[in-house]
Design a protein around this motif. Sequence first.
Motif, mmCIF file in Angstrom:
data_model
loop_
_atom_site.group_PDB
_atom_site.id
_atom_site.type_symbol
_atom_site.label_atom_id
_atom_site.label_comp_id
_atom_site.label_asym_id
_atom_site.label_seq_id
_atom_site.Cartn_x
_atom_site.Cartn_y
_atom_site.Cartn_z
ATOM 1 N N VAL A 1 0.950 -1.163 0.034
ATOM 2 C CA VAL A 1 0.171 0.091 0.061
ATOM 3 C C VAL A 1 0.945 1.198 -0.034
ATOM 4 C CG1 VAL A 1 -1.792 1.356 1.320
ATOM 5 C CG2 VAL A 1 -1.974 -1.042 1.076
ATOM 6 N N ASN A 2 1.716 1.229 0.683
ATOM 7 C CA ASN A 2 2.688 2.396 1.137
ATOM 8 C C ASN A 2 3.572 2.556 -0.315
ATOM 9 O OD1 ASN A 2 1.944 3.168 3.618
ATOM 10 N ND2 ASN A 2 3.182 1.814 4.469
ATOM 11 N N ARG A 3 4.002 1.368 -0.820
ATOM 12 C CA ARG A 3 4.616 1.532 -2.189
ATOM 13 C C ARG A 3 3.847 2.164 -3.321
ATOM 14 N NH1 ARG A 3 5.011 -1.939 -6.515
ATOM 15 N NH2 ARG A 3 6.867 -2.097 -7.701
ATOM 16 N N GLY A 4 2.768 2.008 -3.005
ATOM 17 C CA GLY A 4 1.746 2.471 -3.876
ATOM 18 C C GLY A 4 1.668 3.854 -3.693
ATOM 19 N N ASN A 5 1.506 4.252 -2.592
ATOM 20 C CA ASN A 5 1.420 5.833 -2.169
ATOM 21 C C ASN A 5 2.541 6.555 -2.776
ATOM 22 O OD1 ASN A 5 -1.017 5.359 -0.838
ATOM 23 N ND2 ASN A 5 -0.075 5.231 1.041
ATOM 24 N N GLU B 1 1.509 1.758 -12.189
ATOM 25 C CA GLU B 1 2.466 1.052 -11.279
ATOM 26 C C GLU B 1 1.809 0.875 -9.737
ATOM 27 O OE1 GLU B 1 6.700 1.258 -11.835
ATOM 28 O OE2 GLU B 1 6.096 2.885 -12.701
ATOM 29 N N ALA B 2 1.436 2.357 -9.409
ATOM 30 C CA ALA B 2 0.736 2.438 -8.114
ATOM 31 C C ALA B 2 -0.562 1.589 -7.868
ATOM 32 C CB ALA B 2 0.176 4.056 -7.903
ATOM 33 N N LEU B 3 -1.414 1.448 -9.137
ATOM 34 C CA LEU B 3 -2.472 0.726 -8.966
ATOM 35 C C LEU B 3 -2.169 -0.744 -9.108
ATOM 36 C CD1 LEU B 3 -5.644 1.094 -9.393
ATOM 37 C CD2 LEU B 3 -5.336 0.678 -11.934
ATOM 38 N N LEU B 4 -1.160 -1.113 -9.741
ATOM 39 C CA LEU B 4 -0.891 -2.534 -9.407
ATOM 40 C C LEU B 4 -0.157 -3.045 -8.149
ATOM 41 C CD1 LEU B 4 1.310 -3.001 -12.925
ATOM 42 C CD2 LEU B 4 -1.045 -3.920 -12.179
ATOM 43 N N SER B 5 0.368 -2.043 -7.488
ATOM 44 C CA SER B 5 0.806 -2.286 -6.179
ATOM 45 C C SER B 5 -0.391 -2.417 -5.073
ATOM 46 C CB SER B 5 1.767 -0.893 -5.558
ATOM 47 O OG SER B 5 2.593 -1.395 -4.654
ATOM 48 N N TYR B 6 -1.393 -1.455 -5.155
ATOM 49 C CA TYR B 6 -2.681 -1.382 -4.555
ATOM 50 C C TYR B 6 -3.301 -2.862 -4.606
ATOM 51 C CZ TYR B 6 -2.411 3.487 -3.485
ATOM 52 O OH TYR B 6 -2.022 4.618 -3.153
ATOM 53 N N GLN B 7 -3.501 -3.180 -6.008
ATOM 54 C CA GLN B 7 -3.968 -4.547 -6.325
ATOM 55 C C GLN B 7 -3.378 -5.809 -5.694
ATOM 56 O OE1 GLN B 7 -5.506 -3.146 -10.657
ATOM 57 N NE2 GLN B 7 -4.541 -4.864 -10.456
ATOM 58 N N HIS B 8 -2.045 -5.677 -5.489
ATOM 59 C CA HIS B 8 -1.286 -6.909 -5.051
ATOM 60 C C HIS B 8 -1.585 -6.806 -3.467
ATOM 61 C CE1 HIS B 8 1.722 -9.931 -4.751
ATOM 62 N NE2 HIS B 8 2.263 -9.456 -3.918
ATOM 63 N N ALA B 9 -1.683 -5.489 -2.801
ATOM 64 C CA ALA B 9 -1.852 -5.534 -1.568
ATOM 65 C C ALA B 9 -3.255 -6.218 -1.211
ATOM 66 C CB ALA B 9 -1.956 -4.070 -0.869
ATOM 67 N N LEU B 10 -4.200 -5.723 -1.982
ATOM 68 C CA LEU B 10 -5.727 -6.320 -1.665
ATOM 69 C C LEU B 10 -5.541 -7.822 -1.972
ATOM 70 C CD1 LEU B 10 -7.735 -3.765 -3.928
ATOM 71 C CD2 LEU B 10 -7.990 -4.328 -1.085
ATOM 72 N N SER B 11 -4.796 -8.373 -2.766
ATOM 73 C CA SER B 11 -4.638 -9.855 -3.050
ATOM 74 C C SER B 11 -4.115 -10.412 -1.791
ATOM 75 C CB SER B 11 -3.957 -10.310 -4.221
ATOM 76 O OG SER B 11 -2.507 -10.071 -3.956
ATOM 77 N N LEU B 12 -3.185 -9.691 -0.833
ATOM 78 C CA LEU B 12 -2.644 -10.348 0.189
ATOM 79 C C LEU B 12 -3.692 -10.104 1.274
ATOM 80 C CD1 LEU B 12 0.781 -8.725 -0.016
ATOM 81 C CD2 LEU B 12 0.221 -11.361 -0.097
#
Length: 729
Positions: free
Chosen positions: A251-255, A265-276
């Motif tokens: 999430v912070n990486r996305g921020n 890239e931020a969106l993909l980082s958020y998506q990965h956080a949601l998968s976790l």
Amino acid sequence: MNSQLALQLEAKMKQGFQHHSSGEFEEAQILYEEVLSKDPRHFNALQLLGTLCSSRKLFEKSADYLLRAIKLNNKNHIVYNNLANSLKELGRYQESLENCNQSIKLNKVNAEAFCIRGAVLQLLKRHDEAINSCNTAIEINPDFAEAYNNLGNALLDIQEYSQALVSFDRALKINPQYVGAYFNRAAVLQALHRIDDAILSLDIAISLQPDFADAFNNRGVVLLSIKQYDLALKDFEVSIQLSPNRADAFVNRGNALRGLKRIKEALLSYQHALSLDPEFEYLFGTWLHLKMKLCDWSDFDLNIEKLKNGILAGKKIAIPFAVLSLIDDSSLHLKAAKIYHQEKFEEPKIKPNFIEYKKTRKIRIGYYSADFRAHATSFLIAGLFEAHDKNNFEVYGFSFGPNIADEMRERLILSFDDFFDVSSISDKEIIDLSRNIGIDIAIDLKGDTEDARVGIFTGRCAPLQVNYLGYPGSMGLDCYDYILADNIVIPEKNYGDYSEKVLLLPHSYQVNDSSRRISERNFTKIELGLPEAGFVFCCFNNSYKILPSTFDLWMEILRNVEGSVLWLYSDDIQSQSNLKKEAELRGVAGKRLIFAGMMSHAEHLARHKLADLFIDTLPYNAHTTASDALWTGLPVLTCMGQSFASRVAASLLTAVNLDELVVGNANAYVKMAIELAKNPKKIDYLKSKLQNNIVESNLFNTMQFAKNIENIYYVMLNVKKDDLRIEKY
């Protein structure tokens, strides 16, 4: 058990303990387990395995071994301490407390048990009890570094930052190698806005424990707070390498990526956080908001349904601002605000005593913002600060945003009686400063937008506190006494959707600066990428405000107006590409969408002259962008909705006496846009009428607006202007 086996087991226990003491946990565990395989009731093997597993963060196993040990011997307080600690780590707080209490019964001078108990009580938010328990541990053992650390955490929770810092410093004096104390100390320093010190504390923690993923993550968060996005991103990347399955780091990486405008890239980082962690607090709304920023409308209806249902169920699904542009329902906006703010901020149970305003002195107004620079809010409000009646009012500016020494900031500083850069001090210090000055009315110009400091208001910086201009909705907090509006943005039927008392300004709630400069530069259509012929529709709203339903209407308009183009604002290639694809899907050539980029505010205003009609978004209208268009003489067509954010353009158009451009449904919106595009005389008439109204109407009369808002301030204080008897000093 025969004596030979007993000797063998004792030898293995001794060997295992040597490995254990040397930090060779795997070897020790193998030996302890061998002992248990021969003697399942071996007390020392069980209790040492429990301790070892706790050190290896295998807390379920630890608790299991320790419970078995207690069944064999329930008189050993140390085992209860270790079990309590493992249960704490498992989130089984009530069981942990019970074991602490049992340990204390066995040994009343048991500092370890009081220390663990304090940590558990802090996690349960029973802060007074936590502080007492930690203090008891310290009384028993004055050199107990961990007790000081736990005391610091409890004090940090209740925002007693100075005392918390003393506790962490005491822990570090006892144990200069205490990584956790450096880590927690940094959190206090960040809360105190001592950013350099916070970073230094985390630097030391990392130097002592280079694989400390949490420390890298938190240092990144501190760097984010000062917009050091590149450095923050590096820390989040390291944190993820060390601990690949932690959602918060993604999430912070996305921020950070978002701050760097690497939106995809931020969106993909958020998506990965949601998968976790699909239930990560407020992330779904942030992810969806960013999808809208990219104009990625895949699964839009399903996502909106999930968002609505989540809010109705009281879930922590979205920050309030993200909801405004997606759902046109002020009751849901209020519920989202309450979910977010009431969980995040604790308001004082008793309102502080303030010195009552006396009619013999000037009324002291404080304006609080992070945007006292070249920013949309300042472009609107700068003239108000200059227009205030300085005979009856003292006007103070409190800036907690970046100190950017631009022309606007210089102008603003001169407009206030006093201006305070409070960006490097804590909320409490700002509250104390405000109270010492004697601010009568505090105006929050941020609300729930980027860089907001809501804690200043939950802590009560003034006897009267007002939500105004920055956030078009309710804050859902009792500490905001009023919201300033008008009878269009908040009709009486919607008053129940606001926790604040609604006070109505005449005409429009939105202040405007009648001295805003429009560049004299005369752009040509060619240099801005516009066709020389054909009707130019425009909308310079942020791309996240463009919903598929709005875009459908726009494409219907373009299909019916031959040769027309739609001029949009976008500085992101991905959103531009997505919009062109969406246009093609609706039977409109992508090349008919033209994109405007960043330029100075004065030149941005000047380029409006090349457009023919501004067509608005719904449910989040043009706000400052509508005022910009009207100020330059460009008519705005809007479809009025149900919530504050969806009624602002209607308010502005009514105030500038152009309410014929306010429609109530999508069909009327499309019909009028097409009719105007095909009727040049009608457009010319509207432009001529608007040009006259700019001078004659109330929307751009800053002096009159100042009088209107001052009358509101008199009402708040229950005084009449004629009753004031200002003493000279």
